[in-house]
Scaffold this motif. Structure first.
Motif, PDB file in Angstrom:
ATOM      1  N   GLY A 299       0.824  -1.200   0.000  1.00  0.00           N
ATOM      2  CA  GLY A 299       0.000   0.000   0.000  1.00  0.00           C
ATOM      3  C   GLY A 299       0.856   1.246   0.000  1.00  0.00           C
ATOM      4  O   GLY A 299       1.899   1.294   0.664  1.00  0.00           O
ATOM      5  N   TYR A 300       0.416   2.258  -0.741  1.00  0.00           N
ATOM      6  CA  TYR A 300       1.164   3.516  -0.864  1.00  0.00           C
ATOM      7  C   TYR A 300       0.190   4.670  -0.741  1.00  0.00           C
ATOM      8  O   TYR A 300      -0.774   4.768  -1.508  1.00  0.00           O
ATOM      9  CB  TYR A 300       1.901   3.563  -2.213  1.00  0.00           C
ATOM     10  CG  TYR A 300       2.763   2.348  -2.419  1.00  0.00           C
ATOM     11  CD1 TYR A 300       4.071   2.309  -1.964  1.00  0.00           C
ATOM     12  CD2 TYR A 300       2.233   1.192  -3.016  1.00  0.00           C
ATOM     13  CE1 TYR A 300       4.846   1.160  -2.105  1.00  0.00           C
ATOM     14  CE2 TYR A 300       2.994   0.048  -3.154  1.00  0.00           C
ATOM     15  CZ  TYR A 300       4.301   0.040  -2.704  1.00  0.00           C
ATOM     16  OH  TYR A 300       5.060  -1.103  -2.828  1.00  0.00           O
ATOM     17  N   ILE A 301       0.432   5.534   0.240  1.00  0.00           N
ATOM     18  CA  ILE A 301      -0.441   6.676   0.519  1.00  0.00           C
ATOM     19  C   ILE A 301       0.410   7.938   0.458  1.00  0.00           C
ATOM     20  O   ILE A 301       1.538   7.956   0.951  1.00  0.00           O
ATOM     21  CB  ILE A 301      -1.093   6.537   1.902  1.00  0.00           C
ATOM     22  CG1 ILE A 301      -1.959   5.269   1.951  1.00  0.00           C
ATOM     23  CG2 ILE A 301      -1.921   7.769   2.254  1.00  0.00           C
ATOM     24  CD1 ILE A 301      -2.405   4.876   3.349  1.00  0.00           C
ATOM     25  N   THR A 302      -0.121   8.978  -0.158  1.00  0.00           N
ATOM     26  CA  THR A 302       0.597  10.243  -0.257  1.00  0.00           C
ATOM     27  C   THR A 302      -0.307  11.391   0.179  1.00  0.00           C
ATOM     28  O   THR A 302      -1.523  11.344   0.011  1.00  0.00           O
ATOM     29  CB  THR A 302       1.064  10.513  -1.702  1.00  0.00           C
ATOM     30  OG1 THR A 302      -0.074  10.538  -2.572  1.00  0.00           O
ATOM     31  CG2 THR A 302       2.033   9.430  -2.175  1.00  0.00           C
ATOM     32  N   THR A 303       0.315  12.421   0.739  1.00  0.00           N
ATOM     33  CA  THR A 303      -0.420  13.621   1.134  1.00  0.00           C
ATOM     34  C   THR A 303       0.496  14.828   1.001  1.00  0.00           C
ATOM     35  O   THR A 303       1.726  14.684   0.973  1.00  0.00           O
ATOM     36  CB  THR A 303      -0.955  13.499   2.573  1.00  0.00           C
ATOM     37  OG1 THR A 303      -1.694  14.684   2.914  1.00  0.00           O
ATOM     38  CG2 THR A 303       0.175  13.325   3.577  1.00  0.00           C
ATOM     39  N   ASP A 304      -0.091  16.012   0.918  1.00  0.00           N
ATOM     40  CA  ASP A 304       0.705  17.232   0.788  1.00  0.00           C
ATOM     41  C   ASP A 304       0.921  17.938   2.124  1.00  0.00           C
ATOM     42  O   ASP A 304       1.475  19.030   2.197  1.00  0.00           O
ATOM     43  CB  ASP A 304       0.051  18.191  -0.205  1.00  0.00           C
ATOM     44  CG  ASP A 304      -1.414  18.474   0.100  1.00  0.00           C
ATOM     45  OD1 ASP A 304      -1.901  18.020   1.158  1.00  0.00           O
ATOM     46  OD2 ASP A 304      -2.078  19.123  -0.722  1.00  0.00           O
ATOM     47  N   VAL A 305       0.535  17.308   3.212  1.00  0.00           N
ATOM     48  CA  VAL A 305       0.656  17.893   4.546  1.00  0.00           C
ATOM     49  C   VAL A 305       2.116  17.914   5.005  1.00  0.00           C
ATOM     50  O   VAL A 305       2.897  17.017   4.688  1.00  0.00           O
ATOM     51  CB  VAL A 305      -0.201  17.098   5.549  1.00  0.00           C
ATOM     52  CG1 VAL A 305       0.050  17.560   6.972  1.00  0.00           C
ATOM     53  CG2 VAL A 305      -1.677  17.224   5.200  1.00  0.00           C
ATOM     54  N   ALA A 306       2.485  18.940   5.761  1.00  0.00           N
ATOM     55  CA  ALA A 306       3.807  19.003   6.407  1.00  0.00           C
ATOM     56  C   ALA A 306       3.695  18.345   7.777  1.00  0.00           C
ATOM     57  O   ALA A 306       2.945  18.822   8.640  1.00  0.00           O
ATOM     58  CB  ALA A 306       4.270  20.446   6.541  1.00  0.00           C
ATOM     59  N   ILE A 307       4.426  17.251   7.972  1.00  0.00           N
ATOM     60  CA  ILE A 307       4.295  16.476   9.203  1.00  0.00           C
ATOM     61  C   ILE A 307       5.593  15.722   9.464  1.00  0.00           C
ATOM     62  O   ILE A 307       6.312  15.361   8.532  1.00  0.00           O
ATOM     63  CB  ILE A 307       3.099  15.493   9.090  1.00  0.00           C
ATOM     64  CG1 ILE A 307       2.827  14.776  10.414  1.00  0.00           C
ATOM     65  CG2 ILE A 307       3.290  14.514   7.948  1.00  0.00           C
ATOM     66  CD1 ILE A 307       1.515  13.992  10.424  1.00  0.00           C
TER      67      ILE A 307
END
Length: 408
Positions: free
Chosen positions: A192-200
């Motif tokens: 599974g591969y999940i991406t987001t543009d959040v800075a964390i």
């Protein structure tokens, strides 16, 4: 508020490119995927608990302990690179260096995944050609191609994306997953591969992923087998430019945590719905448990029962198989004399067992309920207030056919 977006899966978030090609590990279908983060991404991962771990899993676990920022994840399907000894590890290291050179990045910025047949050495000539061929195909619209390239016995690609609010800004999260067989709760989730543009931060991201995986992927089972290659990654590009979320006390943490949980839940259910040979999606809902651990244990016990799963395929309201599976679950509190069992679907609901005993029921209605492609098995323990759901599918003739000649 969570809203679906049109841009595809893993490339829905800003700062992500992807590609999927046919490299040659398979005869015809796409078999190599690449995720690329030009400006880097913070990455967290969770992996199989199987004691037999594939070479790429071992490499990725060590890499994530040593670094938090990465620029690429390469995936091949058709060969698991598992049980391949020193040669398998050497092949991973060569692959990492090949891709780093092709993308003009550092080897420590690369992660690798493999899926397919266990016990076969990687065809490195195919890998070398594939790495050179895939880099020019990278695109911010390449998510759909990538999701097809990671498939093995999957019948459909599985990808999800949506937006949500963080600190007054619209954030995006997307993901893809592969898996149709060798799926069982013990994270692992296949790939599974999940991406987001959040800075964390990696620490915060890992905490969210671990919690979400335990509540979703660890509640999904197709056949009771936990793979040697199971891996789930979350990559955060930071393109949203929100204040860095470093801990649970920071603004935006709860919103991102909810988004990660939501996408993991959706992807996990897609896995089960596409289970090898599956004709029905089954949700086992256990309520009235004294402890959450008991609710989870009973749900998994029923969901992994071959007799329950074949009854679902045969559309047979054999509730005796359900209570039997519940009875051999590892629980602290259990009283067979108070259990209620019912089946439900879009076609209605029917009570089959009350206070641990069978009741007279309409066989025709039960048959109609089980004819639906999504079914609920409802188990009320009447011992407390805890509840849990586990997702599974039926066992059909096709499951045996698919796995009888998997290597051919």
């Amino acid at each position: 508020m969570i809203k679906k977006v049109q841009k595809s899966g893993v490339t829905a978030a800003a700062g992500v490119q992807a590609a999927g090609i046919h490299a040659g590990f398979k005869k015809r279908k796409k078999d190599m995927a690449l995720l690329y983060f030009p400006d880097g991404a913070t990455v967290a991962g969770v992996f199989t608990k199987n004691k037999v771990k594939a070479a790429p899993v071992q490499y990725d676990q060590q890499a994530l302990q040593q670094h938090d920022r990465f620029k690429a994840i390469l995936v091949n399907s058709g060969n698991a690179n598992a049980c391949t000894g020193k040669q398998g590890k050497a092949d991973v290291e060569e692959t990492v260096k090949l891709l780093a050179a092709e993308l003009n990045i550092q080897p420590e910025e690369v992660l690798v995944s493999s899926t397919g047949v266990i016990g076969m050495f990687m065809n490195m000539e195919t890998m070398r050609k594939g790495v050179k061929a895939i880099a020019p195909e990278l695109s911010e619209f390449g998510g759909a191609a990538a999701s097809k390239a990671i498939m093995t016995t999957d019948t459909v690609p599985k990808e999800v994306s949506f937006t949500f609010e963080v600190d007054g800004k619209t954030a995006t999260i997307g993901g893809m997953v592969k898996g149709s067989g060798m799926i069982h709760p013990n994270l692992g989730t296949m790939l599974g591969y999940i991406t987001t543009d959040v800075a964390i931060s990696q620490t915060a991201l890992h905490a969210m992923l671990l919690k979400a995986a335990d509540a979703t992927f660890n509640h999904a089972t197709v056949d009771g087998d936990t793979s040697t290659n199971d891996s789930v990654f979350v990559a955060a590009t930071g393109k949203l430019a929100n204040p860095l979320i470093a801990s649970a006390e920071d603004a935006g943490y709860a919103e991102v945590e909810a988004a990660v949980l939501s996408i993991c839940s959706q992807l996990a259910q897609l896995l089960v719905k596409d289970g090898e040979g599956a004709t029905k999606f089954v949700e086992v809902i256990v309520s009235g448990a004294k402890t959450m651990a008991d609710a989870v244990s009973i749900g998994k016990s029923v969901a992994t029962s071959s007799l329950v799963k074949t009854a679902m395929f045969g559309e047979d309201a054999n509730w005796g198989r359900v209570i039997t599976a519940a009875g051999y679950a590892d629980t602290e509190y259990f009283d067979a004399d108070v259990i209620d069992i019912a089946f439900s679907s879009k076609n209605g609901e029917i009570q089959l067992c009350e206070a641990g005993m069978g009741v007279v029921f309409d066989e025709e209605l039960a048959k109609k309920i089980l004819e639906a492609d999504e079914i609920n098995i409802l188990i009320d323990l009447h011992l407390g207030t805890e509840a849990a759901s586990t997702w599974t599918c039926d066992f059909s003739y096709d499951y045996v056919k698919i796995n009888a000649d998997y290597r051919s």
